[in-house]
Design a protein around this motif. Structure first.
Motif, PDB file in Angstrom:
ATOM      1  N   SER A  92       1.108  -1.542  -0.036  1.00 51.96           N
ATOM      2  CA  SER A  92       0.557   0.030  -0.193  1.00 51.96           C
ATOM      3  C   SER A  92       0.903   1.635   0.037  1.00 51.96           C
ATOM      4  O   SER A  92       1.944   0.823   0.155  1.00 51.96           O
ATOM      5  CB  SER A  92      -0.940  -0.242   1.055  1.00 51.96           C
ATOM      6  N   ASP A  93       0.175   2.168   0.918  1.00 48.17           N
ATOM      7  CA  ASP A  93       1.482   3.489   0.089  1.00 48.17           C
ATOM      8  C   ASP A  93       2.592   3.214   1.014  1.00 48.17           C
ATOM      9  O   ASP A  93       3.313   3.793   0.806  1.00 48.17           O
ATOM     10  CB  ASP A  93       0.462   5.118   0.141  1.00 48.17           C
ATOM     11  N   ASN A  94       1.867   3.022   2.494  1.00 49.88           N
ATOM     12  CA  ASN A  94       2.922   3.097   3.832  1.00 49.88           C
ATOM     13  C   ASN A  94       3.114   2.095   4.162  1.00 49.88           C
ATOM     14  O   ASN A  94       3.674   1.823   5.070  1.00 49.88           O
ATOM     15  CB  ASN A  94       2.724   4.165   4.209  1.00 49.88           C
ATOM     16  N   TYR A  95       2.409   1.024   3.188  1.00 52.81           N
ATOM     17  CA  TYR A  95       2.550  -0.360   4.544  1.00 52.81           C
ATOM     18  C   TYR A  95       3.511  -1.627   3.328  1.00 52.81           C
ATOM     19  O   TYR A  95       2.955  -1.478   1.570  1.00 52.81           O
ATOM     20  CB  TYR A  95       1.370  -0.943   5.194  1.00 52.81           C
ATOM     21  N   ILE A  96       3.970  -2.644   3.968  1.00 50.31           N
ATOM     22  CA  ILE A  96       4.239  -3.610   3.122  1.00 50.31           C
ATOM     23  C   ILE A  96       4.138  -5.171   3.743  1.00 50.31           C
ATOM     24  O   ILE A  96       4.545  -5.251   4.877  1.00 50.31           O
ATOM     25  CB  ILE A  96       6.825  -3.768   3.388  1.00 50.31           C
ATOM     26  N   GLY A  97       3.512  -5.509   2.944  1.00 48.52           N
ATOM     27  CA  GLY A  97       2.975  -7.538   3.853  1.00 48.52           C
ATOM     28  C   GLY A  97       3.442  -8.717   3.430  1.00 48.52           C
ATOM     29  O   GLY A  97       3.628  -8.878   2.110  1.00 48.52           O
ATOM     30  N   ILE A  98       4.966  -9.490   4.055  1.00 43.52           N
ATOM     31  CA  ILE A  98       5.289 -10.211   3.559  1.00 43.52           C
ATOM     32  C   ILE A  98       4.789 -11.303   3.618  1.00 43.52           C
ATOM     33  O   ILE A  98       5.089 -11.819   5.075  1.00 43.52           O
ATOM     34  CB  ILE A  98       6.975 -10.332   3.331  1.00 43.52           C
ATOM     35  N   LEU A 108       4.563  -7.624   8.752  1.00 39.96           N
ATOM     36  CA  LEU A 108       3.775  -6.074   8.385  1.00 39.96           C
ATOM     37  C   LEU A 108       4.941  -5.469   8.439  1.00 39.96           C
ATOM     38  O   LEU A 108       5.637  -5.507   9.662  1.00 39.96           O
ATOM     39  CB  LEU A 108       2.461  -5.648   8.774  1.00 39.96           C
ATOM     40  N   TYR A 109       5.963  -4.534   7.319  1.00 39.46           N
ATOM     41  CA  TYR A 109       6.284  -3.949   7.902  1.00 39.46           C
ATOM     42  C   TYR A 109       6.372  -2.567   7.187  1.00 39.46           C
ATOM     43  O   TYR A 109       5.218  -2.039   6.252  1.00 39.46           O
ATOM     44  CB  TYR A 109       8.071  -4.184   6.359  1.00 39.46           C
ATOM     45  N   ASP A 110       7.068  -1.181   7.856  1.00 34.21           N
ATOM     46  CA  ASP A 110       6.662   0.086   6.407  1.00 34.21           C
ATOM     47  C   ASP A 110       7.662  -0.024   5.558  1.00 34.21           C
ATOM     48  O   ASP A 110       8.169  -0.437   4.927  1.00 34.21           O
ATOM     49  CB  ASP A 110       6.478   1.041   7.761  1.00 34.21           C
ATOM     50  N   LYS A 111       6.869   1.515   4.750  1.00 32.60           N
ATOM     51  CA  LYS A 111       7.770   1.934   3.562  1.00 32.60           C
ATOM     52  C   LYS A 111       9.794   1.535   3.765  1.00 32.60           C
ATOM     53  O   LYS A 111      10.140   1.721   2.426  1.00 32.60           O
ATOM     54  CB  LYS A 111       6.955   2.910   2.916  1.00 32.60           C
ATOM     55  N   LYS A 112       9.918   1.884   5.320  1.00 38.57           N
ATOM     56  CA  LYS A 112      11.263   2.026   4.979  1.00 38.57           C
ATOM     57  C   LYS A 112      11.557   0.683   5.527  1.00 38.57           C
ATOM     58  O   LYS A 112      13.189   0.412   5.445  1.00 38.57           O
ATOM     59  CB  LYS A 112      11.788   3.332   5.895  1.00 38.57           C
ATOM     60  N   GLY A 113      11.709  -0.071   5.672  1.00 40.91           N
ATOM     61  CA  GLY A 113      11.450  -1.530   6.137  1.00 40.91           C
ATOM     62  C   GLY A 113      11.703  -1.650   7.583  1.00 40.91           C
ATOM     63  O   GLY A 113      12.688  -2.890   7.464  1.00 40.91           O
ATOM     64  N   ASN A 114      10.705  -1.009   7.901  1.00 37.58           N
ATOM     65  CA  ASN A 114      11.226  -1.176   9.880  1.00 37.58           C
ATOM     66  C   ASN A 114       9.501  -2.231   9.631  1.00 37.58           C
ATOM     67  O   ASN A 114       8.231  -2.263   9.121  1.00 37.58           O
ATOM     68  CB  ASN A 114      10.654   0.246  10.514  1.00 37.58           C
ATOM     69  N   ASN A 142      -8.670   1.681   5.235  1.00 37.93           N
ATOM     70  CA  ASN A 142      -9.444   1.443   6.500  1.00 37.93           C
ATOM     71  C   ASN A 142      -9.059   0.801   7.287  1.00 37.93           C
ATOM     72  O   ASN A 142      -9.382   0.504   8.586  1.00 37.93           O
ATOM     73  CB  ASN A 142     -10.684   0.844   6.219  1.00 37.93           C
ATOM     74  N   ARG A 143      -7.260   0.919   7.574  1.00 40.56           N
ATOM     75  CA  ARG A 143      -6.327   0.083   8.216  1.00 40.56           C
ATOM     76  C   ARG A 143      -6.868  -1.078   8.851  1.00 40.56           C
ATOM     77  O   ARG A 143      -6.832  -1.529  10.289  1.00 40.56           O
ATOM     78  CB  ARG A 143      -5.999   1.425  10.188  1.00 40.56           C
ATOM     79  N   ASN A 386      16.815  -9.632   3.601  1.00 39.40           N
ATOM     80  CA  ASN A 386      15.488  -9.551   2.065  1.00 39.40           C
ATOM     81  C   ASN A 386      16.067  -8.193   1.685  1.00 39.40           C
ATOM     82  O   ASN A 386      15.819  -7.188   2.609  1.00 39.40           O
ATOM     83  CB  ASN A 386      15.115 -10.125   2.247  1.00 39.40           C
ATOM     84  N   ILE A 387      16.279  -7.994   0.868  1.00 40.26           N
ATOM     85  CA  ILE A 387      15.977  -6.214  -0.095  1.00 40.26           C
ATOM     86  C   ILE A 387      14.253  -7.045  -0.802  1.00 40.26           C
ATOM     87  O   ILE A 387      14.032  -7.353  -1.099  1.00 40.26           O
ATOM     88  CB  ILE A 387      17.180  -6.163  -1.121  1.00 40.26           C
ATOM     89  N   VAL A 388      13.375  -5.348  -0.900  1.00 39.99           N
ATOM     90  CA  VAL A 388      12.303  -5.524  -1.367  1.00 39.99           C
ATOM     91  C   VAL A 388      12.233  -4.559  -3.146  1.00 39.99           C
ATOM     92  O   VAL A 388      12.576  -3.239  -2.734  1.00 39.99           O
ATOM     93  CB  VAL A 388      10.928  -5.572  -0.204  1.00 39.99           C
ATOM     94  N   PHE A 389      11.702  -4.917  -4.058  1.00 40.28           N
ATOM     95  CA  PHE A 389      11.622  -4.458  -4.924  1.00 40.28           C
ATOM     96  C   PHE A 389      10.655  -3.890  -4.960  1.00 40.28           C
ATOM     97  O   PHE A 389       9.203  -4.952  -4.965  1.00 40.28           O
ATOM     98  CB  PHE A 389      12.408  -4.723  -6.312  1.00 40.28           C
ATOM     99  N   ILE A 390      10.119  -2.189  -5.106  1.00 43.84           N
ATOM    100  CA  ILE A 390       8.758  -2.545  -4.893  1.00 43.84           C
ATOM    101  C   ILE A 390       8.758  -0.890  -6.531  1.00 43.84           C
ATOM    102  O   ILE A 390       9.323   0.432  -6.137  1.00 43.84           O
ATOM    103  CB  ILE A 390       7.680  -1.763  -4.368  1.00 43.84           C
ATOM    104  N   GLY A 391       7.920  -1.333  -7.648  1.00 47.18           N
ATOM    105  CA  GLY A 391       7.731  -0.250  -8.311  1.00 47.18           C
ATOM    106  C   GLY A 391       5.806   0.175  -8.918  1.00 47.18           C
ATOM    107  O   GLY A 391       5.212  -1.056  -8.806  1.00 47.18           O
TER     108      GLY A 391
END
Length: 395
Positions: A92-98, A108-114, A142-143, A386-391
């Motif tokens: 999403s705009d500010n989150y990453i789920g793996i 769940l991570y934020d977009k900085k990888g935290n 809707n969180r 690991n490193i995540v690529f997002i485009g």
């Protein structure tokens, strides 16, 4: 905890592609590719048919030509944050789920990888899932985060703080389900692998589990029931695309599900003159992408052959995507185009190896690119997470 590294690179439109032909390289565009498909009209439907025998050339295509943005995100190195390259990424705009089968968790991570938290793990509890997560969606507005396992009787729902909310019951046992959430109507569209015990291959239901309309499994039923098959949807356009990926090579079609009249409209297929090759379809905003899958090579996820077909002019070719924003490296073999995003996960060792190869030919990099690659290479170690690529895909 080591420092985290995230970069956002501006994407420069690249008109030319590099074509490998007779050992020579020259700048070409899709206009130089042959027409490999035709549009056939039948009963008001328009079906694009790609003839695999007409696909000849292989192009190295810069990934930036499909993206409007690109991020390289280093995941935090804390023990709880560790995941695996088999992970399936939701963005999403500010989150990453793996969701990772090997890591046995949905994190769940934020977009900085935290690393923020683990939402669920495999288990028998009410907020745990069966074996692995097959699809997920982050509804940041809707969180909420929605998860479904490979075999499920419910769609699990969590808030972004990790609290389990009221899960959504499913009317049928769902095998490898993929879903679309319509939060404003409290409805969802479900697409499933149609086994013998599956009444419908697609249905729309409310959050209480009541079916409002459905497409009977009918011709799509897989006999015998086998989890080696897959269901596929890309959701990279405003249309709901749907296709099945058969373990035994089969002539098949990508459809659009039309909820307004509850029907499947055939949109794209691959024509084989001889032996059928296992494949799957991905719909992009302006292209159809076909993966040709070597069934004998699943152990290491090989770099499968891909065919790209332009929706407008029907021209196409075999393609190999290059991460031109990182010095034309190959990137990981496993990549995804889903819900409007390109995503991929690569381990730090593999990325450093590829960046090292790019840096070994500095004359092929402009000064700005050379600095970016050096900075990235110097910021990671072979033992990092690991490193995540997002485009973000261009419209």
């Amino acid at each position: 905890m080591k420092s985290k590294f995230s970069i956002l690179l501006g994407i420069i439109a690249i008109a030319g592609f590099s074509c490998r032909e007779s050992g020579q390289k020259k700048s070409l565009t899709f206009a130089d590719c042959p027409v490999v498909a035709q549009c056939i009209s039948n009963n008001g439907d328009s079906l694009i048919v790609c003839d695999i025998e007409q696909v000849k050339d292989t192009f190295n295509i810069p990934l930036s030509s499909l993206l409007s943005s690109f991020e390289v995100i280093r995941l935090e190195n804390a023990e709880d944050a560790l995941t695996a390259v088999d992970g399936v990424v939701a963005v999403s705009d500010n989150y990453i789920g793996i969701a990772s089968f090997k890591a046995k968790a949905y994190k769940l991570y934020d977009k900085k990888g935290n690393y923020l938290r683990t939402l669920s793990k495999p288990g028998q509890g009410p907020d745990e899932y069966y074996i692995s997560i097959y699809d997920s969606y982050i509804d940041e507005k809707n969180r909420k985060v929605y998860l479904i396992s490979g075999r499920a009787t419910k769609l699990m729902v969590f808030d972004l703080e990790g609290n389990a909310l009221e899960h959504i019951p499913l009317p049928y046992v769902t095998h490898k389900g993929r879903f679309i959430i319509h939060p404003e109507k409290e409805m969802l569209t479900m697409m499933v692998l149609p086994f013998l015990d599956t009444p419908s291959v697609i249905w729309e239901q409310d959050f209480k589990g009541n079916v409002h309309q459905e497409i009977p499994s009918g011709q799509f039923v897989i006999k015998p029931s086998d989890y080696s098959n897959e269901i596929w949807e890309s959701l990279n356009t405003c249309k709901i695309d749907f296709s099945l990926v058969y373990w035994l090579p089969t002539r098949d079609t990508l459809y659009h599900y039309q909820p307004e009249n509850n029907r499947l409209q055939p949109r794209f297929t691959l024509h084989f003159n001889e032996e059928v090759i296992r494949h799957n379809y991905i719909e992009l905003p302006n292209h159809y992408l076909v993966w040709l899958i070597d069934q004998a090579a699943w152990s290491e996820m090989p770099r499968f052959s891909k065919i790209l077909v332009d929706k407008k002019n029907m021209r196409g070719c075999y393609v190999d995507f290059k991460l031109d924003m990182l010095g034309n490296i190959d990137g990981p073999n496993k990549i995804s185009f889903s819900r409007g995003y390109f995503t991929a996960i690569i381990d730090s060792y593999a990325l450093k190896e590829q960046l090292g190869k790019a840096l070994s030919q500095p004359d092929k990099l402009n000064p700005e690119m050379l600095k970016k690659i050096k900075d990235l290479n110097n910021s990671i170690t072979e033992d990092d997470n690991n490193i995540v690529f997002i485009g973000k895909l261009k419209d």
